[in-house]
Design an enzyme around this catalytic site. Sequence first.
Site, PDB file in Angstrom:
ATOM      1  CD1 TRP A   1      -9.664  -0.652   3.209  1.00  0.00           C
ATOM      2  CD2 TRP A   1     -10.085   1.059   1.492  1.00  0.00           C
ATOM      3  NE1 TRP A   1      -8.818  -0.198   3.265  1.00  0.00           N
ATOM      4  CE2 TRP A   1      -8.799   0.944   2.573  1.00  0.00           C
ATOM      5  CE3 TRP A   1     -10.396   2.210   0.997  1.00  0.00           C
ATOM      6  CZ2 TRP A   1      -8.156   2.728   2.691  1.00  0.00           C
ATOM      7  CZ3 TRP A   1      -9.440   3.396   1.421  1.00  0.00           C
ATOM      8  CH2 TRP A   1      -8.501   3.325   2.028  1.00  0.00           C
TER       9      TRP A   1
ATOM     10  CE  LYS B   1     -10.435 -10.950   2.652  1.00  0.00           C
ATOM     11  NZ  LYS B   1     -10.770  -9.818   3.024  1.00  0.00           N
ATOM     12  N   PRO B   2     -12.597 -10.221  -1.484  1.00  0.00           N
ATOM     13  CG  PRO B   2     -14.481  -9.915  -2.000  1.00  0.00           C
ATOM     14  CD  PRO B   2     -13.845 -10.879  -2.090  1.00  0.00           C
TER      15      PRO B   2
ATOM     16  N   GLY C   1      -2.139  -5.132  -0.398  1.00  0.00           N
ATOM     17  CA  GLY C   1      -2.747  -4.621   1.164  1.00  0.00           C
ATOM     18  C   GLY C   1      -1.603  -3.912   1.550  1.00  0.00           C
TER      19      GLY C   1
ATOM     20  N   GLY D   1       0.569  -8.717   4.434  1.00  0.00           N
ATOM     21  CA  GLY D   1       1.699  -8.970   3.319  1.00  0.00           C
ATOM     22  C   GLY D   1       2.988  -9.802   4.289  1.00  0.00           C
TER      23      GLY D   1
ATOM     24  CD  GLU E   1       1.486  -5.457  -7.266  1.00  0.00           C
ATOM     25  OE1 GLU E   1       2.204  -4.211  -6.699  1.00  0.00           O
ATOM     26  OE2 GLU E   1       2.317  -5.780  -7.842  1.00  0.00           O
TER      27      GLU E   1
ATOM     28  CB  CYS F   1      -0.275   1.457  -2.325  1.00  0.00           C
ATOM     29  SG  CYS F   1      -0.645   0.751  -4.416  1.00  0.00           S
TER      30      CYS F   1
ATOM     31  CD  GLU G   1       0.716   3.282   2.119  1.00  0.00           C
ATOM     32  OE1 GLU G   1       0.720   2.112   2.909  1.00  0.00           O
ATOM     33  OE2 GLU G   1       0.611   3.438   0.990  1.00  0.00           O
TER      34      GLU G   1
HETATM   35  P1  NAP Z   1      -5.321  -4.480   4.553  1.00  0.00           P
HETATM   36  O1  NAP Z   1      -6.100  -4.454   5.765  1.00  0.00           O
HETATM   37  O2  NAP Z   1      -4.057  -4.982   4.889  1.00  0.00           O
HETATM   38  O3  NAP Z   1      -6.417  -5.458   4.265  1.00  0.00           O
HETATM   39  C1  NAP Z   1      -5.923  -5.584   2.355  1.00  0.00           C
HETATM   40  C2  NAP Z   1      -6.997  -7.071   2.663  1.00  0.00           C
HETATM   41  O4  NAP Z   1      -6.258  -8.290   3.184  1.00  0.00           O
HETATM   42  C3  NAP Z   1      -8.982  -6.550   2.719  1.00  0.00           C
HETATM   43  O5  NAP Z   1      -8.781  -7.856   1.921  1.00  0.00           O
HETATM   44  C4  NAP Z   1      -7.940  -7.983   3.870  1.00  0.00           C
HETATM   45  O6  NAP Z   1      -9.344  -8.166   4.824  1.00  0.00           O
HETATM   46  C5  NAP Z   1      -7.068  -8.453   4.085  1.00  0.00           C
HETATM   47  N1  NAP Z   1      -7.067  -9.211   5.677  1.00  0.00           N
HETATM   48  C6  NAP Z   1      -6.275  -8.563   6.561  1.00  0.00           C
HETATM   49  N2  NAP Z   1      -6.432  -9.519   7.561  1.00  0.00           N
HETATM   50  C7  NAP Z   1      -5.905 -10.993   6.710  1.00  0.00           C
HETATM   51  C8  NAP Z   1      -5.571 -11.886   7.509  1.00  0.00           C
HETATM   52  N3  NAP Z   1      -5.034 -12.147   8.068  1.00  0.00           N
HETATM   53  N4  NAP Z   1      -5.581 -13.024   6.293  1.00  0.00           N
HETATM   54  C9  NAP Z   1      -5.824 -12.429   5.207  1.00  0.00           C
HETATM   55  N5  NAP Z   1      -6.345 -11.413   4.728  1.00  0.00           N
HETATM   56  C10 NAP Z   1      -6.614 -10.526   6.142  1.00  0.00           C
HETATM   57  O7  NAP Z   1      -4.836  -3.350   3.627  1.00  0.00           O
HETATM   58  P2  NAP Z   1      -5.820  -2.122   3.333  1.00  0.00           P
HETATM   59  O8  NAP Z   1      -6.287  -1.146   4.510  1.00  0.00           O
HETATM   60  O9  NAP Z   1      -6.961  -2.451   2.779  1.00  0.00           O
HETATM   61  O10 NAP Z   1      -5.608  -1.451   2.050  1.00  0.00           O
HETATM   62  C11 NAP Z   1      -4.997  -0.393   2.106  1.00  0.00           C
HETATM   63  C12 NAP Z   1      -3.335  -0.960   2.010  1.00  0.00           C
HETATM   64  O11 NAP Z   1      -3.260  -1.529   0.741  1.00  0.00           O
HETATM   65  C13 NAP Z   1      -2.192   0.291   1.736  1.00  0.00           C
HETATM   66  O12 NAP Z   1      -1.195  -0.095   2.507  1.00  0.00           O
HETATM   67  C14 NAP Z   1      -2.160   0.113   0.980  1.00  0.00           C
HETATM   68  O13 NAP Z   1      -0.529   0.989  -0.420  1.00  0.00           O
HETATM   69  C15 NAP Z   1      -1.733  -1.145  -0.558  1.00  0.00           C
HETATM   70  N6  NAP Z   1      -2.334  -1.044  -1.638  1.00  0.00           N
HETATM   71  C16 NAP Z   1      -1.095  -1.504  -2.491  1.00  0.00           C
HETATM   72  C17 NAP Z   1      -1.051  -1.652  -3.211  1.00  0.00           C
HETATM   73  C18 NAP Z   1       0.236  -2.651  -4.223  1.00  0.00           C
HETATM   74  O14 NAP Z   1       0.005  -2.526  -5.721  1.00  0.00           O
HETATM   75  N7  NAP Z   1       1.137  -2.014  -4.697  1.00  0.00           N
HETATM   76  C19 NAP Z   1      -2.175  -1.057  -4.798  1.00  0.00           C
HETATM   77  C20 NAP Z   1      -3.702  -0.794  -3.236  1.00  0.00           C
HETATM   78  C21 NAP Z   1      -3.213  -0.560  -1.397  1.00  0.00           C
HETATM   79  P3  NAP Z   1     -11.107  -7.053   5.204  1.00  0.00           P
HETATM   80  O15 NAP Z   1     -10.892  -6.229   4.400  1.00  0.00           O
HETATM   81  O16 NAP Z   1     -11.998  -8.005   4.953  1.00  0.00           O
HETATM   82  O17 NAP Z   1     -11.022  -7.174   6.383  1.00  0.00           O
END
Ligand code: NAP
Length: 500
Positions: A170, A194-195, A247, A252, A269, A303, A400
């Site tokens: 997000w 899948k956003p 994410g 991941g 990522e 991130c 983080e």
């Molecule tokens: P997240 O909870 O891992 O969610 C990321 C995506 O994965 C969302 O679309 C989420 O869906 C989905 N998701 C969650 N559980 C899943 C599952 N079991 N199977 C498939 N998809 C699933 O991360 P976030 O809180 O949105 O984002 C923050 C994290 O992203 C931080 O750790 C940040 O460092 C990292 N990030 C990394 C980068 C990079 O380039 N390295 C860039 C930006 C962010 P829902 O939201 O619909 O639940």
Amino acid sequence: MDSLKISTEAEAVASRLHKSGLLRTQGLIGGKWVDAYDRKTIKVYNPATGAVIADVPCMGGKETNDAISSAYEAFYSWSKLTAAARSRYLRKWYDLLIAHREELGQLITLEQGKPLKEALGEVSYGAGFIEFSAEEAKRVYGDIIPSPLADRRLFVLKQPVGVVGAITPWNFPLAMITRKVGPALACGCTVVIKPSEITPLTALAAAELSLQAGIPPGVVNVVMGNASDIGDSLLASTQVRKITFTGSTAVGKKLMAGAAGTVKKVSLELGGNAPCIVFDDADLDVAVKGALAAKFRNSGQTCVCANRVIVQEGIYEKFANAFSKAVQNLQVGDGFTEGVAQGPLINEAAVQKVESFLQDAISKGAKVLLGGKRHSLGMTFYEPTVVSDVNGEMLLSREEVFGPVAPLLRFKTEDEAIHLANDTNAGLAAYVFTNNIQRSWRVSEALEYGLVGVNEGVISTEVAPFGGVKQSGLGREGSKYGLDEYLEMKYVCLGNMNSN
Ligand code: NAP
């Protein structure tokens, strides 16, 4: 600004977006806008006001399987287009993204909360991946290998990997999608996106513009809703040949394990824990400006945000004072208000995480120099915060924080700084502030990170490779290298070449 005024402004923006046709509230499967098959919906909120912006479908496995089928069918013709044709489609999409920069920026601010100026920056940055991919589409070269045998000719073809499942977070509702979809489409792949359910509207608007650009039905599909059901369907399908994910590290790892079942290509990522090292010989103003940008962009929710500001003892007090003064000037408020530099955090859970990390640090001896509590605006607004005397035992430096808290750690020698910086499982971005050219090389080489900013706090660009080492991920996005993630190499051997 009071909350009533904030919500009136947000409503006006929502109504304008609605009229512009960019406020799409259904999923996209095979070129058709569709609801969840059981009509279930989820609400999308404005984090600054708590108001509901829209209801979007709460989709699951069935919709995802249909999206995969449509992407699979579209792959046949999309992958057969010339690179020049795919390039033209991408260029058109880029032009439309830029033509609608204002509306897309407003949409990002509305559902994600970041200040409008930053949101507009994200649109330019995000659209840049489509433009760059349009250009690079024409440069997917193969190779001819000198043969060791006279009657053979050997060459290497680069071919699209197939259907791609792209799962995004997000915090950059547009750029995290374009960074994947641009190179995927350029290489001839088709995608199921899948956003995050928290910010699906920008993704849907971008998908609408892909249709307006003439990108054929089925090439770009968007499903949202039950994350684990959607994820499981993408993982289980033998038609999906690649998963690209941005994410959290925890999700991941799950996806990487799940992809093993069908041996898919995987790019990840993931989370970071960026050190920002300020040496005694740094230019103080440059270091303050750089650390401020690296820490407080998107209210600390990126991130690559500086998670630990590691400062040498000779400049520590001076830096802490100047940095705190600069942080104090950051205006907190609704992202639509002119001059605001810090929007709300994404949700209540994010604020509670910040609070618990801060409590842990204070209980272990850290001192709050500035901020340290919820903002008087209420909701999920949090005061920009500076904490001194942080050490490696505290959660603030181990994980983080993903919020507007800058922890200051002290070091004596260059070796100690490098050790502190590398003492983490993460390895995404690192920042170094020094005026010593030899040191800047030495330290950049010693840092176990995928990206290093020297005397600069904002380093992401579509033309450079972005990605982490260690548990921050696999693969690179952006740049010419980003395309490799969507390509398979095929070796072809032509034999019997000496006969007529
Ligand atoms: P997240 O909870 O891992 O969610 C990321 C995506 O994965 C969302 O679309 C989420 O869906 C989905 N998701 C969650 N559980 C899943 C599952 N079991 N199977 C498939 N998809 C699933 O991360 P976030 O809180 O949105 O984002 C923050 C994290 O992203 C931080 O750790 C940040 O460092 C990292 N990030 C990394 C980068 C990079 O380039 N390295 C860039 C930006 C962010 P829902 O939201 O619909 O639940």
